[in-house]
Design an enzyme around this catalytic site. Sequence first.
Site, PDB file in Angstrom:
ATOM      1  N   ASP A 163       0.837  -1.196   0.000  1.00 30.06           N
ATOM      2  CA  ASP A 163       0.000   0.000   0.000  1.00 30.06           C
ATOM      3  C   ASP A 163       0.870   1.244   0.000  1.00 30.06           C
ATOM      4  O   ASP A 163       1.937   1.275   0.618  1.00 30.06           O
ATOM      5  CB  ASP A 163      -0.913   0.013   1.234  1.00 30.06           C
ATOM      6  CG  ASP A 163      -0.142   0.155   2.530  1.00 30.06           C
ATOM      7  OD1 ASP A 163       0.002   1.295   3.042  1.00 30.06           O
ATOM      8  OD2 ASP A 163       0.343  -0.866   3.051  1.00 30.06           O
ATOM      9  N   SER A 164       0.421   2.272  -0.710  1.00 33.68           N
ATOM     10  CA  SER A 164       1.077   3.578  -0.742  1.00 33.68           C
ATOM     11  C   SER A 164       2.543   3.426  -1.162  1.00 33.68           C
ATOM     12  O   SER A 164       2.819   2.973  -2.262  1.00 33.68           O
ATOM     13  CB  SER A 164       0.932   4.267   0.619  1.00 33.68           C
ATOM     14  OG  SER A 164       1.263   5.634   0.540  1.00 33.68           O
ATOM     15  N   ALA A 165       3.507   3.766  -0.286  1.00 34.33           N
ATOM     16  CA  ALA A 165       4.913   3.541  -0.618  1.00 34.33           C
ATOM     17  C   ALA A 165       5.177   2.058  -0.846  1.00 34.33           C
ATOM     18  O   ALA A 165       6.029   1.682  -1.666  1.00 34.33           O
ATOM     19  CB  ALA A 165       5.808   4.075   0.490  1.00 34.33           C
ATOM     20  N   HIS A 286      -7.146   7.555   1.515  1.00 36.18           N
ATOM     21  CA  HIS A 286      -5.895   6.872   1.174  1.00 36.18           C
ATOM     22  C   HIS A 286      -5.756   5.569   1.978  1.00 36.18           C
ATOM     23  O   HIS A 286      -5.897   5.559   3.201  1.00 36.18           O
ATOM     24  CB  HIS A 286      -4.734   7.818   1.473  1.00 36.18           C
ATOM     25  CG  HIS A 286      -3.392   7.301   1.077  1.00 36.18           C
ATOM     26  ND1 HIS A 286      -3.071   6.986  -0.221  1.00 36.18           N
ATOM     27  CD2 HIS A 286      -2.269   7.047   1.821  1.00 36.18           C
ATOM     28  CE1 HIS A 286      -1.817   6.575  -0.263  1.00 36.18           C
ATOM     29  NE2 HIS A 286      -1.322   6.592   0.944  1.00 36.18           N
TER      30      HIS A 286
END
Length: 325
Positions: A163-165, A286
Amino acid sequence: MRVDRDVIPEYPLSWQAKALTGLLRGTVKPASSLLLRHPLALAGAARLGDLARLVNVPQPAHVAVVPATFSACGGEWVRGGQGLDERKVVLYFHGGGYFSCSPRTHRPITWRLSVAAGRPVLALDYRQGPVHRLADSLADALDAYDCLLRRGHEPQDVILAGDSAGGHLTLATLLALRDRGLPLPAAAICLSPWADLTDVPRRANRWQDPMLPAGRVRWLARRWTSGLDPWDPLVSPVHGDFTGLPPLMIVTGSTEVLRDEAWRVAQRARLAGVPVRYEEWPRMPHVFPILADVVPEARLAFRHIRQFLGAVAAIPESMGDSAAA
C-alpha cells in the site's frame, strides 16, 4: 469474473466512513502539512515509528503472528486462521512514505489479506529513510522474494502486495525482477500506490483528499529522489514498461491525491498487455482497507481482493500473463 476491467463499487457511504474522513481531514492532513517541511521532521517521525514497534497491537484470537528474519531486515509471518495453504504466500510491503510505519501497524490489512488469499502473509520490515535509500528498500524486497523461492515456494505460488509507498515498492520489485530475467510472481495487488516521484504538481483532488496534502507528497518525493533520476522506472514506476508483468489489481479512493497516478499505472500496464483490475472506490481515503476494523467499505474491499485472486487462479496457464479470465 474477468480480471481485466474497471470497477467503481456502488454502496451507500457508511456513517463510519463519513466520520473517519472528517477526522482525517481535521487531524492527519493539517499535521502532515505542518510537520513535513524539514528533514528533522522525517527523523522525528521515524523515531516515533521505532517506538510504535514496542506497542502491542491487538488482533483477533484466530490470528497468529510470528517474527521472521532476513539478511538485512526482519518482518513477520501473519496467518489469518487455520487451514491456509502453506505452499503459497503473499509478500507484503507496508506503506508509510518510506519513513514510517511497520508490519505491526499494518496488521489490520495483513491478517485480512491472509484470509482473502487463503495463505500466510510475509510482511516485510524493509529498510526506510531517512537513514536508508530507495535502493535499500528495493534490495530488501528482492532479497525477501529470493528467500521465499529458496524456501521452496514456486513463483506462481507467490503474490506481491503493498500500500502507498509499499505499492511503489511492489511495482518497482516487479520491474526489477522482470529486467533481471527472474521468475515473476502470479499476481500483484497495489492499494493506493505512490507511483510517480517526479517533481510534478498534483492538482487533481488537491482539495478533496482528506488525508494527504499534495505539496507535502511532492516535498517528500524530492527528498527520496535526491541524487537519482526521478524518471527511472524503478524510482517512478508509472513511467515504466510493464510488458510481461503478471496480472495487477489496483485499488484507490476517488478523492485521493494519488488517484491519477494509480490510473496511469493501470493504463500503461494494459497497453503492455497486462490484465488489470482497477477499482476506484467513491469517497474513500488513502489506503482505506487499513480501516477495516471500523469501516464496512474497507472490509468489503477484501472480498473484492479474494474475487480477483480467484479469477487469476482461473486463468489457463497456457494463456500466460497476457490474457484475462
